[in-house]
Design a protein around this motif. Structure first.
Motif, short mmCIF file in Angstrom:
data_model
loop_
_atom_site.label_atom_id
_atom_site.label_comp_id
_atom_site.label_asym_id
_atom_site.label_seq_id
_atom_site.Cartn_x
_atom_site.Cartn_y
_atom_site.Cartn_z
N ASN A 26 0.70 -1.35 0.09
CA ASN A 26 -0.10 0.16 0.25
C ASN A 26 0.83 1.30 0.07
O ASN A 26 0.35 1.96 0.67
N VAL A 30 -2.86 3.64 -3.74
CA VAL A 30 -4.14 3.85 -3.22
C VAL A 30 -5.50 4.90 -3.32
O VAL A 30 -4.62 5.45 -3.56
N VAL A 32 -7.85 7.05 -0.93
CA VAL A 32 -8.87 6.97 0.00
C VAL A 32 -9.42 8.43 -0.03
O VAL A 32 -9.20 9.20 -0.90
N PHE A 38 -5.96 4.53 5.61
CA PHE A 38 -5.32 3.56 5.32
C PHE A 38 -4.38 2.71 5.59
O PHE A 38 -2.82 3.53 5.71
#
Length: 228
Positions: A26, A30, A32, A38
């Motif tokens: 990650n 990613v 978000v 996260f």
């Protein structure tokens, strides 16, 4: 002459690094939402076959994009790393938390692991902040509803506050505020409910107040008329 040689040796020694970062989870790709977070992880490796490394500090640059996500948005654990044995590794977990109302777009920065002997290694990190359209009522809820109380043949008003809790501008019209309340009594007498002072737009994080006006007709039955 001796001092000059010693300084040269020190500079050459410090230019080598016995640290590396692998097994990244990650650190790229990613997505978000603003105000959400996260998780991720990576390994910090001691690539020296003979020496233990101590007090390895973890840090991040700010993440640059449409604007800036501060370096404080990422938290590492453990930090610092107490020690890594020769040819050993330490798994580091992290959590990245977006500021509220963060502007959408792709952001990129760099993670660094470094020790007091000037061993260091870096790795890039990037993520995308999603577009989020979100409006909320801030001063009332299901457990604390807006309540208009009055008698028949009267008009009563009150206000409630809406907030743009997303990360893009929101626009409104006179029909943006609606309700599902049954405002008629058993024999057809009516209460009318209208909304005014509706803002044309709200920027991320901003608030405004809307006025609710209830006109209570003559002979409306006593009772509670409720909904959303």
């Amino acid at each position: 002459s001796f001092v000059a040689v010693f300084l040269l040796f020190s500079i050459v020694f410090a230019s080598a690094s016995d640290l590396g970062i692998t097994d990244m989870v990650n650190t790229t790709g990613v997505s978000v939402n603003p105000a959400a977070s996260f998780p991720g992880s990576f390994k910090v490796n001691n690539i020296n076959a003979a020496e233990t490394l101590f007090s390895i500090d973890l840090s991040s640059t700010p993440f640059m994009g449409p604007n800036t996500v501060p370096a404080s948005a990422i938290v590492f654990s453990p930090d610092p790393i107490t020690s890594i044995l020769p040819n050993g590794s330490q798994t580091v977990s992290f959590t990245v938390t977006m500021p509220a109302n963060q502007i959408p777009g792709t952001y990129a920065g760099t993670i660094t692991a470094a020790d007091p002997l000037l061993n260091s290694t870096t790795t890039p990190m990037s993520f995308t902040v999603n577009t989020l359209q979100k409006v909320e009522v801030t001063d009332h809820s299901e457990s604390n509803p807006l309540t208009l109380t009055s008698e028949e043949s009267t008009t009563v008003t009150d206000v409630f506050t809406i907030k743009n809790n997303g990360n893009v501008d929101l626009s409104f019209t006179s029909s943006s505020i609606t309700h599902n309340i049954d405002l008629s009594d058993g024999d057809g007498d009516l209460i009318t409910l209208a909304f005014s002072s509706i803002p044309a737009a709200l920027t991320p994080g901003s608030t405004d107040q809307i006025t609710a006006t209830a006109n209570i007709a003559n002979n409306v039955d006593i009772g509670t008329y409720s909904g959303t």
